[in-house]
Design an enzyme around this catalytic site. Structure first.
Site, PDB file in Angstrom:
ATOM      1  N   LYS A 217      39.859  30.640  21.145  1.00 33.18           N
ATOM      2  CA  LYS A 217      39.049  31.649  21.845  1.00 33.18           C
ATOM      3  C   LYS A 217      39.933  32.394  22.847  1.00 33.18           C
ATOM      4  O   LYS A 217      41.032  31.935  23.173  1.00 33.18           O
ATOM      5  CB  LYS A 217      37.876  30.958  22.556  1.00 33.18           C
ATOM      6  CG  LYS A 217      38.302  30.071  23.705  1.00 33.18           C
ATOM      7  CD  LYS A 217      37.135  29.274  24.262  1.00 33.18           C
ATOM      8  CE  LYS A 217      37.604  28.425  25.436  1.00 33.18           C
ATOM      9  NZ  LYS A 217      36.692  27.327  25.730  1.00 33.18           N
TER      10      LYS A 217
ATOM     11  N   TYR B 216      50.892  47.361  51.058  1.00 28.97           N
ATOM     12  CA  TYR B 216      49.577  47.814  51.515  1.00 28.97           C
ATOM     13  C   TYR B 216      49.047  46.940  52.644  1.00 28.97           C
ATOM     14  O   TYR B 216      49.288  45.726  52.661  1.00 28.97           O
ATOM     15  CB  TYR B 216      48.581  47.788  50.345  1.00 28.97           C
ATOM     16  CG  TYR B 216      48.900  48.824  49.286  1.00 28.97           C
ATOM     17  CD1 TYR B 216      49.329  50.099  49.639  1.00 28.97           C
ATOM     18  CD2 TYR B 216      48.763  48.519  47.946  1.00 28.97           C
ATOM     19  CE1 TYR B 216      49.620  51.051  48.665  1.00 28.97           C
ATOM     20  CE2 TYR B 216      49.042  49.456  46.960  1.00 28.97           C
ATOM     21  CZ  TYR B 216      49.472  50.718  47.334  1.00 28.97           C
ATOM     22  OH  TYR B 216      49.758  51.643  46.382  1.00 28.97           O
TER      23      TYR B 216
END
Ligand SMILES: *Cc1c(COP(=O)(O)O)cnc(C)c1O
Length: 381
Positions: free
Chosen positions: A37, A263
């Site tokens: 998966k 930032y």
């Protein structure tokens, strides 16, 4: 070396090795469902499926129709089990792929039945029981409705029950031991209510952790994902991580003491330093929370991520690696030389499981498969 700014390197040999290791541990009598998966936990079904089939694995676990379609496109003719409750539309759209569906409760049985009616044929299903207390997609045994549901499923022309399953909530040996016992009892009782001969239905609940830690949980089949990719919390010596997350230094600059970094000015140089920019950011799946907390490898040396991460770049302090240069390989996960960034390092820095990060890396960045095992061609008589 890839020409994309960042890439995941998949070690096919490590996956083959891990599969061999767990099969030796379980013995060939235990059926193994290879779990692919999330595009094989980000490692890529295209790379992983041939390894599984070469080793004789003929059952795989998927979640999306796209994964099942890819497996069929690659020529996989074995059984495909969906490892979660599906939407009605998914069952219908997956109709040609011959997927065994995970029936996640009495009401969900009606949903799958409705899809089967549209398909005009019965759907093979695994009935999920909530024996382990996951309370996600299993029928609760103590619910007075459950026996009614079972009797209805037993006579449904649209559903062919082939298995009974459960899924553990915790990677804890005692928890697994107790859950497996409860599941065994409830699964046998469910089998009787479904009118199947004793031992006829495939009973399965074990994941990598459970199968490796509590042999009594293995039953008729084990569903193995994490161990294949070398990332399980079970004590399983010898498993090898099969993925590296790699990028390269794009540029290096020298900045004076007191410079703020990135930032929000979240980082700060307390001495003059050299900062490297690496072209990989949170949009590429590197969790933003790792900014200021994780390290990467440059020239075999740990170097800290010192900014808060941009969308497609991050900043690494390489002041203590004077030879670091533009173009150098940067390893964000996995081995470089004798040093290694482990899943546990990512988990400690991010506060979440490593799989939450690497399943995304594999799908958001280019994939390069290395160390592909060479299989002997089957001799023609
Ligand atoms: C993902 C999954 C597995 C595989 O678990 P691992 O811990 O990766 O081995 C097994 N069963 C179900 C239902 C799953 O969703």
């Amino acid at each position: 070396m890839s020409t994309t700014p960042a890439w995941v390197e998949i070690d096919a040999g490590a996956i083959a090795h891990n599969l061999d290791l767990v099969r030796r541990e379980f013995g060939t009598a235990t059926r193994l469902c290879g779990v692919v998966k999330a595009d094989a936990y980000g490692h890529g079904i295209t790379a992983v499926l041939p390894i599984l089939t070469a080793a004789g694995v003929d059952v795989i676990g998927i979640t999306s129709n796209a994964e099942a379609a890819e497996a069929r496109r690659l020529g996989f003719s074995g059984r495909i089990i969906r490892l979660r409750a599906a939407l009605r539309e998914e069952v219908q759209e997956g109709g040609l792929l011959d997927i065994e569906e995970w029936v996640g409760g009495g009401d969900h049985a009606r949903v799958v039945s409705a899809a089967a009616r549209s398909l005009g044929r019965p759907v093979r299903v695994h009935l999920s029981l909530n024996s382990t207390g996951l309370s996600r997609d299993g029928m609760d045994w103590d619910d007075p409705q459950s026996q009614l549901h079972l009797r209805r499923i037993a006579v449904s022309p649209e559903l062919t029950v082939v298995g009974i399953c459960s899924h553990f909530p915790c990677e804890d040996a005692d928890d697994v031991r107790t859950g497996a016992l409860t599941f065994r009892n409830q699964a046998c009782a469910a089998e009787r209510l479904l009118g199947a001969p004793r031992g006829f239905l495939e009973k399965h609940c074990a994941t990598s952790y459970a199968a490796l830690t509590v042999p009594g949980s293995r039953m008729d089949m084990v569903r193995i994902g994490a161990a294949l990719y070398g990332d399980t919390s079970a004590a399983a010596p010898g498993l090898r991580p099969a993925m590296r997350l790699v990028s390269r230094i794009a540029a290096i600059n020298r900045y004076p003491a007191g410079s703020t970094i990135g930032y929000d000015r979240a980082g700060r140089l307390d001495r003059a330093g050299r900062l490297a920019v690496v072209p990989l950011g949170y949009a590429d799946g590197y969790p933003r929370v790792l900014g200021g907390r994780a390290s990467v490898l440059v020239r075999g040396t740990f170097a800290p991520v010192v900014d808060r991460l941009a969308m497609n770049s991050l900043i690494v302090d390489v002041t203590h690696v004077p030879s670091a240069d533009a173009g150098d390989e940067v390893v964000l996960y996995g081995r470089q030389g004798s040093a290694q960034i482990h899943a546990a390092d990512i988990e400690q820095a991010s506060g979440t499981i490593a799989a939450a990060a690497y399943t995304a890396w594999g799908r958001l960045n280019a994939r390069v498969v290395v160390n592909v095992p060479v299989y002997e061609p089957t001799p023609t008589p």
